[in-house]
Design a protein around this motif. Sequence first.
Motif, PDB file in Angstrom:
ATOM      1  N   GLU A 313     -13.069  -6.437  -3.840  1.00  0.00           N
ATOM      2  CA  GLU A 313     -12.243  -7.218  -4.753  1.00  0.00           C
ATOM      3  C   GLU A 313     -11.321  -6.274  -5.522  1.00  0.00           C
ATOM      4  O   GLU A 313     -11.710  -5.167  -5.902  1.00  0.00           O
ATOM      5  CB  GLU A 313     -13.121  -7.993  -5.733  1.00  0.00           C
ATOM      6  CG  GLU A 313     -13.875  -9.145  -5.095  1.00  0.00           C
ATOM      7  CD  GLU A 313     -14.580 -10.004  -6.125  1.00  0.00           C
ATOM      8  OE1 GLU A 313     -14.268  -9.857  -7.332  1.00  0.00           O
ATOM      9  OE2 GLU A 313     -15.445 -10.805  -5.732  1.00  0.00           O
ATOM     10  N   GLY A 314     -10.096  -6.732  -5.735  1.00  0.00           N
ATOM     11  CA  GLY A 314      -9.111  -5.907  -6.419  1.00  0.00           C
ATOM     12  C   GLY A 314      -8.193  -5.161  -5.489  1.00  0.00           C
ATOM     13  O   GLY A 314      -7.188  -4.592  -5.938  1.00  0.00           O
ATOM     14  N   TYR A 316      -6.600  -6.690  -3.056  1.00  0.00           N
ATOM     15  CA  TYR A 316      -5.606  -7.639  -2.557  1.00  0.00           C
ATOM     16  C   TYR A 316      -5.366  -8.717  -3.598  1.00  0.00           C
ATOM     17  O   TYR A 316      -6.156  -8.908  -4.523  1.00  0.00           O
ATOM     18  CB  TYR A 316      -6.060  -8.270  -1.239  1.00  0.00           C
ATOM     19  CG  TYR A 316      -7.419  -8.918  -1.287  1.00  0.00           C
ATOM     20  CD1 TYR A 316      -7.573 -10.255  -1.656  1.00  0.00           C
ATOM     21  CD2 TYR A 316      -8.570  -8.190  -0.965  1.00  0.00           C
ATOM     22  CE1 TYR A 316      -8.824 -10.854  -1.688  1.00  0.00           C
ATOM     23  CE2 TYR A 316      -9.819  -8.779  -1.002  1.00  0.00           C
ATOM     24  CZ  TYR A 316      -9.950 -10.107  -1.358  1.00  0.00           C
ATOM     25  OH  TYR A 316     -11.181 -10.698  -1.405  1.00  0.00           O
ATOM     26  N   THR A 317      -4.243  -9.401  -3.440  1.00  0.00           N
ATOM     27  CA  THR A 317      -3.890 -10.504  -4.328  1.00  0.00           C
ATOM     28  C   THR A 317      -3.998 -11.811  -3.554  1.00  0.00           C
ATOM     29  O   THR A 317      -4.275 -11.820  -2.352  1.00  0.00           O
ATOM     30  CB  THR A 317      -2.464 -10.333  -4.863  1.00  0.00           C
ATOM     31  OG1 THR A 317      -1.547 -10.308  -3.762  1.00  0.00           O
ATOM     32  CG2 THR A 317      -2.338  -9.038  -5.646  1.00  0.00           C
ATOM     33  N   THR A 318      -3.773 -12.937  -4.230  1.00  0.00           N
ATOM     34  CA  THR A 318      -3.924 -14.240  -3.580  1.00  0.00           C
ATOM     35  C   THR A 318      -2.596 -14.877  -3.192  1.00  0.00           C
ATOM     36  O   THR A 318      -2.569 -16.017  -2.742  1.00  0.00           O
ATOM     37  CB  THR A 318      -4.691 -15.207  -4.502  1.00  0.00           C
ATOM     38  OG1 THR A 318      -3.979 -15.324  -5.750  1.00  0.00           O
ATOM     39  CG2 THR A 318      -6.090 -14.695  -4.770  1.00  0.00           C
ATOM     40  N   ASP A 319      -1.490 -14.138  -3.363  1.00  0.00           N
ATOM     41  CA  ASP A 319      -0.203 -14.687  -2.941  1.00  0.00           C
ATOM     42  C   ASP A 319      -0.118 -14.653  -1.417  1.00  0.00           C
ATOM     43  O   ASP A 319      -0.927 -13.991  -0.759  1.00  0.00           O
ATOM     44  CB  ASP A 319       0.942 -13.884  -3.565  1.00  0.00           C
ATOM     45  CG  ASP A 319       0.954 -12.446  -3.098  1.00  0.00           C
ATOM     46  OD1 ASP A 319       1.607 -12.153  -2.088  1.00  0.00           O
ATOM     47  OD2 ASP A 319       0.277 -11.607  -3.739  1.00  0.00           O
ATOM     48  N   GLY A 322       0.084 -10.942  -0.138  1.00  0.00           N
ATOM     49  CA  GLY A 322      -0.974 -10.051  -0.584  1.00  0.00           C
ATOM     50  C   GLY A 322      -2.330 -10.342   0.006  1.00  0.00           C
ATOM     51  O   GLY A 322      -3.165  -9.440   0.156  1.00  0.00           O
ATOM     52  N   ILE A 323      -2.577 -11.590   0.382  1.00  0.00           N
ATOM     53  CA  ILE A 323      -3.902 -11.971   0.888  1.00  0.00           C
ATOM     54  C   ILE A 323      -4.071 -11.653   2.367  1.00  0.00           C
ATOM     55  O   ILE A 323      -5.185 -11.689   2.893  1.00  0.00           O
ATOM     56  CB  ILE A 323      -4.152 -13.469   0.628  1.00  0.00           C
ATOM     57  CG1 ILE A 323      -5.649 -13.771   0.647  1.00  0.00           C
ATOM     58  CG2 ILE A 323      -3.395 -14.343   1.627  1.00  0.00           C
ATOM     59  CD1 ILE A 323      -5.988 -15.157   0.133  1.00  0.00           C
TER      60      ILE A 323
END
Length: 414
Positions: A313-314, A316-319, A322-323
């Motif tokens: 966790e951390g 990657y992002t959830t956009d 990014g995901i």
Amino acid sequence: MATIKPFKGLRPDPSLAAKVASRPYDVLSSDEARDAAANNPYSFYHISKSEIDLPAGTDVHSQQVYDTAASNLQRFIKEGILLQDEQPVYYIYKLLMDGRAQTGLVAVSAVADYNNGLIKKHEFTRPDKELDRINHIKTTSAQTGNVFLAYNDVPELSSIIDHWQEQHAPVYDFTADDNIQHTIWIVDAPSTVADISSLFARKVPHTYIADGHHRAASASLVQKELQASRKITGAEDPANYFLTTIFPASQLAILDYNRVVKDLNGLSKEAFLSQLDYDFTVEEIGHLPQAPSMLHEFSMYLDGRWYRLVAKEGTYTTDPIGILDVTILSNNILDKILGIKDQRTDKRIDFVGGIRGLQELVKRVDSGEMKIAFALYPVTIQQLFDIADSGNVMPPKSTWFEPKLRDGLITHLI
């Protein structure tokens, strides 16, 4: 709304279709094409990979190669190997692989839609690959490579396509040497052609490039050049359109697109594994290949051993960008540790389509050509649509679609 049209396709004599049909020009090397076309004078590789008819070592981007392609295309037409339909028609193209079928509509799509964003992209293109297709199109006056498009399902359109298949015999139906069955129908009834055109214009606001970004970009650049030189005769000039096969999203499957890298950027194996620990949990899993089983999990092959990496966790992002696992790999390993900043231009990295299997990664590393390999979990079609809708692009070589359309079955003359 997206614009498509029927067209007068150039296609093989039915008795020769299986011999003419060739894999897309960009999925095999010149040597592989030369071997595949050996003892087959009808192979479309004589047009799409025409360097096979020139001495080994010929520069594949030389004008001689494009001139040979043009000469071979004209010879195929003169000898009746390829024939052109007399009236504009649509074509239905069904592919069957391992029991899974996907059926698309072959049409020409408007270059203006590509330029205006109604045909949505998810990748950047490379100028050198664009220039190759530009020269091929200009010299042959033909679009020989099909652009693979996807769209959100339209049940009424699927119904028309299904009904036509049920009521009419195909013009081609053969199984290629890779066990993929290719079946094509000609949709020539004026009322059905009109129904398809009307339905598409009303129900399909845009399409998505699944495979063929360079072919689409090259068609656009050729059209622009012809407009500038006033060689386009009007709005209906064939150069204002490009060859596409359009599939409903529900029928498509994306395979993994994996990476091999030449070196560890000056690091020892131990130092490299140590750096991985910052962003991944790392588990050695032995000598046998094992594909990732879920998102954010990677398989890595190094010095004869396979490892499972799971992104922490951390990392990657959830956009939409990014995901993606290709983004996680790019940011946290290829760039951060291995120093590969631009995968489109860096010569230390290469890409291996999932159709070749994990053994191809083992082969590339064990041969000494490459040092390390990474296998990824496939991108989903919805992820592709989300990224294209957001106006973003994926990292290079993020998707591998199978089965692939065969070159030579339908060509668009401009």
